[in-house]
Design a protein around this motif. Structure first.
Motif, PDB file in Angstrom:
ATOM      1  N   ILE A 281       0.819  -1.217   0.000  1.00  0.00           N
ATOM      2  CA  ILE A 281       0.000   0.000   0.000  1.00  0.00           C
ATOM      3  C   ILE A 281       0.846   1.257   0.000  1.00  0.00           C
ATOM      4  CG2 ILE A 281      -1.854  -1.182   1.206  1.00  0.00           C
ATOM      5  CD1 ILE A 281      -0.979   0.228   3.761  1.00  0.00           C
ATOM      6  N   ALA A 282       2.133   1.114  -0.316  1.00  0.00           N
ATOM      7  CA  ALA A 282       3.023   2.279  -0.255  1.00  0.00           C
ATOM      8  C   ALA A 282       2.574   3.379  -1.211  1.00  0.00           C
ATOM      9  CB  ALA A 282       4.456   1.843  -0.570  1.00  0.00           C
ATOM     10  N   SER A 283       2.012   3.015  -2.349  1.00  0.00           N
ATOM     11  CA  SER A 283       1.624   4.022  -3.339  1.00  0.00           C
ATOM     12  C   SER A 283       0.136   4.354  -3.302  1.00  0.00           C
ATOM     13  CB  SER A 283       2.004   3.529  -4.746  1.00  0.00           C
ATOM     14  OG  SER A 283       1.337   2.314  -5.028  1.00  0.00           O
ATOM     15  N   LEU A 284      -0.570   3.848  -2.295  1.00  0.00           N
ATOM     16  CA  LEU A 284      -2.004   4.067  -2.217  1.00  0.00           C
ATOM     17  C   LEU A 284      -2.339   5.005  -1.078  1.00  0.00           C
ATOM     18  CD1 LEU A 284      -3.268   0.388  -2.732  1.00  0.00           C
ATOM     19  CD2 LEU A 284      -3.078   2.200  -4.445  1.00  0.00           C
ATOM     20  N   ASP A 285      -3.116   6.036  -1.384  1.00  0.00           N
ATOM     21  CA  ASP A 285      -3.573   6.946  -0.344  1.00  0.00           C
ATOM     22  C   ASP A 285      -4.884   6.425   0.250  1.00  0.00           C
ATOM     23  OD1 ASP A 285      -1.423   8.587  -0.897  1.00  0.00           O
ATOM     24  OD2 ASP A 285      -2.548   9.685  -2.463  1.00  0.00           O
ATOM     25  N   GLU A 286      -5.237   6.971   1.407  1.00  0.00           N
ATOM     26  CA  GLU A 286      -6.488   6.646   2.095  1.00  0.00           C
ATOM     27  C   GLU A 286      -6.602   5.167   2.456  1.00  0.00           C
ATOM     28  OE1 GLU A 286      -9.224   8.282  -0.867  1.00  0.00           O
ATOM     29  OE2 GLU A 286      -9.684   9.879   0.566  1.00  0.00           O
ATOM     30  N   VAL A 287      -5.469   4.516   2.655  1.00  0.00           N
ATOM     31  CA  VAL A 287      -5.453   3.120   3.105  1.00  0.00           C
ATOM     32  C   VAL A 287      -4.748   3.079   4.447  1.00  0.00           C
ATOM     33  CG1 VAL A 287      -4.727   0.757   2.633  1.00  0.00           C
ATOM     34  CG2 VAL A 287      -5.452   2.237   0.746  1.00  0.00           C
ATOM     35  N   GLU A 288      -5.446   2.622   5.468  1.00  0.00           N
ATOM     36  CA  GLU A 288      -4.896   2.547   6.821  1.00  0.00           C
ATOM     37  C   GLU A 288      -4.414   1.132   7.108  1.00  0.00           C
ATOM     38  OE1 GLU A 288      -8.042   3.668   9.381  1.00  0.00           O
ATOM     39  OE2 GLU A 288      -8.351   5.642   8.464  1.00  0.00           O
ATOM     40  N   LEU A 289      -3.325   1.035   7.861  1.00  0.00           N
ATOM     41  CA  LEU A 289      -2.773  -0.259   8.254  1.00  0.00           C
ATOM     42  C   LEU A 289      -2.882  -0.414   9.759  1.00  0.00           C
ATOM     43  CD1 LEU A 289      -1.297  -2.869   7.457  1.00  0.00           C
ATOM     44  CD2 LEU A 289       0.866  -1.656   7.789  1.00  0.00           C
ATOM     45  N   GLN A 290      -3.514  -1.478  10.185  1.00  0.00           N
ATOM     46  CA  GLN A 290      -3.688  -1.766  11.611  1.00  0.00           C
ATOM     47  C   GLN A 290      -3.103  -3.144  11.897  1.00  0.00           C
ATOM     48  OE1 GLN A 290      -7.756  -2.031  12.864  1.00  0.00           O
ATOM     49  NE2 GLN A 290      -7.269  -2.250  15.032  1.00  0.00           N
ATOM     50  N   VAL A 291      -2.107  -3.182  12.783  1.00  0.00           N
ATOM     51  CA  VAL A 291      -1.432  -4.436  13.132  1.00  0.00           C
ATOM     52  C   VAL A 291      -1.903  -4.864  14.516  1.00  0.00           C
ATOM     53  CG1 VAL A 291       0.760  -5.634  13.439  1.00  0.00           C
ATOM     54  CG2 VAL A 291       0.551  -3.807  11.711  1.00  0.00           C
ATOM     55  N   VAL A 292      -2.745  -5.878  14.557  1.00  0.00           N
ATOM     56  CA  VAL A 292      -3.191  -6.437  15.830  1.00  0.00           C
ATOM     57  C   VAL A 292      -2.140  -7.382  16.380  1.00  0.00           C
ATOM     58  CG1 VAL A 292      -4.981  -7.817  16.972  1.00  0.00           C
ATOM     59  CG2 VAL A 292      -5.599  -6.209  15.150  1.00  0.00           C
ATOM     60  N   ALA A 293      -1.638  -8.249  15.517  1.00  0.00           N
ATOM     61  CA  ALA A 293      -0.567  -9.179  15.886  1.00  0.00           C
ATOM     62  C   ALA A 293       0.178  -9.528  14.617  1.00  0.00           C
ATOM     63  CB  ALA A 293      -1.130 -10.433  16.557  1.00  0.00           C
ATOM     64  N   PRO A 321     -13.612   5.245   0.911  1.00  0.00           N
ATOM     65  CA  PRO A 321     -12.583   5.357   1.952  1.00  0.00           C
ATOM     66  C   PRO A 321     -13.223   5.656   3.302  1.00  0.00           C
ATOM     67  CG  PRO A 321     -12.651   7.340   0.581  1.00  0.00           C
ATOM     68  CD  PRO A 321     -13.602   6.362  -0.033  1.00  0.00           C
ATOM     69  N   PRO A 322     -12.516   5.426   4.399  1.00  0.00           N
ATOM     70  CA  PRO A 322     -11.166   4.869   4.396  1.00  0.00           C
ATOM     71  C   PRO A 322     -11.157   3.367   4.208  1.00  0.00           C
ATOM     72  CG  PRO A 322     -11.895   5.233   6.645  1.00  0.00           C
ATOM     73  CD  PRO A 322     -12.976   5.779   5.761  1.00  0.00           C
ATOM     74  N   VAL A 323     -10.088   2.900   3.582  1.00  0.00           N
ATOM     75  CA  VAL A 323      -9.875   1.468   3.432  1.00  0.00           C
ATOM     76  C   VAL A 323      -8.880   1.033   4.500  1.00  0.00           C
ATOM     77  CG1 VAL A 323      -9.008  -0.366   1.924  1.00  0.00           C
ATOM     78  CG2 VAL A 323     -10.385   1.499   0.966  1.00  0.00           C
ATOM     79  N   ARG A 324      -9.249   0.004   5.245  1.00  0.00           N
ATOM     80  CA  ARG A 324      -8.405  -0.432   6.365  1.00  0.00           C
ATOM     81  C   ARG A 324      -7.896  -1.851   6.113  1.00  0.00           C
ATOM     82  NH1 ARG A 324     -11.700   0.421  10.101  1.00  0.00           N
ATOM     83  NH2 ARG A 324     -10.908   2.473  10.702  1.00  0.00           N
ATOM     84  N   ILE A 325      -6.583  -2.030   6.295  1.00  0.00           N
ATOM     85  CA  ILE A 325      -5.967  -3.353   6.244  1.00  0.00           C
ATOM     86  C   ILE A 325      -5.591  -3.742   7.666  1.00  0.00           C
ATOM     87  CG2 ILE A 325      -4.030  -4.722   5.412  1.00  0.00           C
ATOM     88  CD1 ILE A 325      -3.996  -3.136   2.882  1.00  0.00           C
ATOM     89  N   GLN A 326      -6.181  -4.796   8.158  1.00  0.00           N
ATOM     90  CA  GLN A 326      -5.933  -5.265   9.522  1.00  0.00           C
ATOM     91  C   GLN A 326      -5.149  -6.572   9.462  1.00  0.00           C
ATOM     92  OE1 GLN A 326      -8.971  -7.310  12.086  1.00  0.00           O
ATOM     93  NE2 GLN A 326      -8.892  -5.363  13.223  1.00  0.00           N
ATOM     94  N   ILE A 327      -4.036  -6.618  10.230  1.00  0.00           N
ATOM     95  CA  ILE A 327      -3.185  -7.808  10.276  1.00  0.00           C
ATOM     96  C   ILE A 327      -3.349  -8.460  11.636  1.00  0.00           C
ATOM     97  CG2 ILE A 327      -0.817  -8.661  10.182  1.00  0.00           C
ATOM     98  CD1 ILE A 327      -0.177  -6.316   8.342  1.00  0.00           C
ATOM     99  N   ASP A 328      -3.765  -9.705  11.618  1.00  0.00           N
ATOM    100  CA  ASP A 328      -3.930 -10.477  12.851  1.00  0.00           C
ATOM    101  C   ASP A 328      -3.213 -11.812  12.668  1.00  0.00           C
ATOM    102  OD1 ASP A 328      -4.645 -11.547  15.232  1.00  0.00           O
ATOM    103  OD2 ASP A 328      -6.807 -11.590  14.861  1.00  0.00           O
ATOM    104  N   GLY A 329      -1.895 -11.783  12.868  1.00  0.00           N
ATOM    105  CA  GLY A 329      -1.089 -12.968  12.621  1.00  0.00           C
ATOM    106  C   GLY A 329      -1.028 -13.256  11.132  1.00  0.00           C
ATOM    107  N   PRO A 330      -1.318 -14.493  10.725  1.00  0.00           N
ATOM    108  CA  PRO A 330      -1.288 -14.822   9.295  1.00  0.00           C
ATOM    109  C   PRO A 330      -2.559 -14.427   8.552  1.00  0.00           C
ATOM    110  CG  PRO A 330      -1.792 -16.784  10.557  1.00  0.00           C
ATOM    111  CD  PRO A 330      -1.548 -15.686  11.564  1.00  0.00           C
ATOM    112  N   ILE A 331      -3.493 -13.778   9.241  1.00  0.00           N
ATOM    113  CA  ILE A 331      -4.766 -13.384   8.637  1.00  0.00           C
ATOM    114  C   ILE A 331      -4.746 -11.887   8.348  1.00  0.00           C
ATOM    115  CG2 ILE A 331      -7.258 -13.237   8.959  1.00  0.00           C
ATOM    116  CD1 ILE A 331      -7.107 -15.671  10.740  1.00  0.00           C
ATOM    117  N   ILE A 332      -5.083 -11.532   7.108  1.00  0.00           N
ATOM    118  CA  ILE A 332      -5.107 -10.132   6.676  1.00  0.00           C
ATOM    119  C   ILE A 332      -6.515  -9.827   6.180  1.00  0.00           C
ATOM    120  CG2 ILE A 332      -4.029  -8.404   5.207  1.00  0.00           C
ATOM    121  CD1 ILE A 332      -1.705 -10.377   4.822  1.00  0.00           C
TER     122      ILE A 332
END
Length: 400
Positions: A281-293, A321-332
């Motif tokens: 998502i480096a080149s994408l605006d309005e995308v949020e990254l949330q790392v749970v685990a 938007p906003p588009v959110r990417i949530q990381i929870d271990g091996p699940i995205i």
């Protein structure tokens, strides 16, 4: 809670068992009635013959077992002999049954014989026990035969169903072994014919897709070179943007063709999931990254990043938007805040997967983003699912 549905084998076995019980029961009742009627007729005839002998003996003054005007003579017998006829009558006293034979020997006297009906009843009871045992044995044998036949039919039907499911999941080499000449064999042949036709159509589609992409690659490359020679200005920028989109489309089609041909190679290495998501998502605006685990997985980073880029781009283009990417271990999870997937598109995603050149959106598009993401996930052995979030918006979940 609804009861579990019975399979074909169980239904056939139950139907055969029910038919066997009905046939055995009907046969037993019929044999019982015929035997009982025959026994009664034989007993009546025998006692009547004894009565005739007793009447002869009475006429010459010899003693016999017959009685004159017995006090326990049944009333129906007493009424019947008034017409100068011989009568046989089976009396049921509640405790036992007695067979009577009577005739008139004078204007006022009645000669009668009687005997217990116990021997016939015992013989009939013995016959009933034999019929019951024979019927039970026959029912068990026929039911077991029906069960074996039903299980065989059920296995063949299940095999045909599983083959059809495998074909629906993309295994176009799956076939049902032909056995027999009944309806299930016809179903198996139809499934195999369907698989052959579907495979031929998909192969033709793949060849057309690959040929078009390869034919377009050279002129698009020439157009990209020619755009660089145009004088700076608004017109050249519009042309350059359109050429860039066309080039991206051609590359997408080529990637789909490579996945269809199963020639794509997977280069695996250990990477952090969050690192791959940030690059995607480096080149994408309005995308949020949330790392749970966070987690370290062994996968092909380039393909994972392509999947996440396509999902995020699709969410920005067709969602809100906003588009959110949530990381929870091996699940995205990739979620937007738009209206969600249309019902018809979601139904297709849950059954046959994304269809190329179909977006299910009013905004248009090529429909290759989800197709490529699904194909890449399949190459990685990952699971990609689509759904609408309970709080609104579309959500895609990638499990590495």
């Amino acid at each position: 809670m609804r009861p579990p549905a019975l399979n074909v084998g169980t239904k056939v076995a139950l139907a055969v068992a029910a038919a066997a019980v009905c046939v055995a029961g009907s046969t037993g009742v019929l044999v019982h009635r015929i035997t009982a009627a025959d026994q009664l007729a034989t007993a009546r005839s025998g006692l009547d013959q004894q009565l005739l002998s007793a009447a002869d003996d009475n006429g010459v003054g010899r003693r016999s077992q017959a009685r004159i005007d017995p006090p326990d003579l049944p009333a129906p017998v007493a009424r019947a002999v008034r017409d100068d006829v011989r009568v046989t009558y089976l009396q049921d006293t509640g405790e036992r049954r007695v067979l009577w034979a009577a005739t008139r020997v004078s204007d006022r006297k009645v000669l009668a014989l009687s005997r217990p009906y116990t021997p016939e009843e015992q013989s009939l009871a013995s016959l009933d026990r034999t019929l019951l045992a024979t019927s039970a044995a026959a029912t068990v044998v026929v039911s077991l035969t029906g069960l074996l036949l039903g299980l065989r039919m059920g296995r063949r039907a299940v095999a045909a169903a599983r083959t059809a499911e495998s074909i629906a999941e993309g295994d176009l080499d799956a076939r049902v072994p032909p056995k027999g000449r009944d309806e299930i064999a016809r179903l198996a042949a139809s499934v195999n014919t369907m698989a052959d036709a579907l495979g031929a159509r998909l192969e033709a589609e793949r060849r057309v897709t690959a040929d078009i992409a390869h034919e377009l690659r050279t002129p698009v490359a020439g157009m990209s070179t020619a755009v660089g020679l145009l004088p700076p200005g608004r017109a050249s920028e519009l042309v350059a943007g359109s050429v860039q989109k066309l080039r991206g489309l051609v590359e997408d089609v080529l990637e789909v063709a490579r996945m269809d041909a199963q020639v794509a190679a997977v280069d695996t290495e250990e990477r952090e999931v969050s690192a791959m998501a940030r690059r995607a998502i480096a080149s994408l605006d309005e995308v949020e990254l949330q790392v749970v685990a966070d987690a370290v997985v062994t996968t092909d980073p380039r393909r994972v990043e392509r999947i996440l880029t396509n999902l995020a781009t699709n969410a920005l283009r067709h969602g809100a938007p906003p588009v959110r990417i949530q990381i929870d271990g091996p699940i995205i999870r990739v979620r937007d805040h738009g209206p969600g997937y249309p019902a018809d598109l979601l139904a297709v995603l849950h059954t046959s997967g994304p269809q190329r050149f179909r977006t299910g959106s009013l905004t248009g598009g090529t429909g290759l983003g989800l197709t490529i993401a699904t194909g890449q996930a399949r190459l990685l052995g990952a699971r990609l699912t689509f759904r609408n979030h309970a709080e609104g918006g579309a959500e895609a979940e990638l499990e590495l």
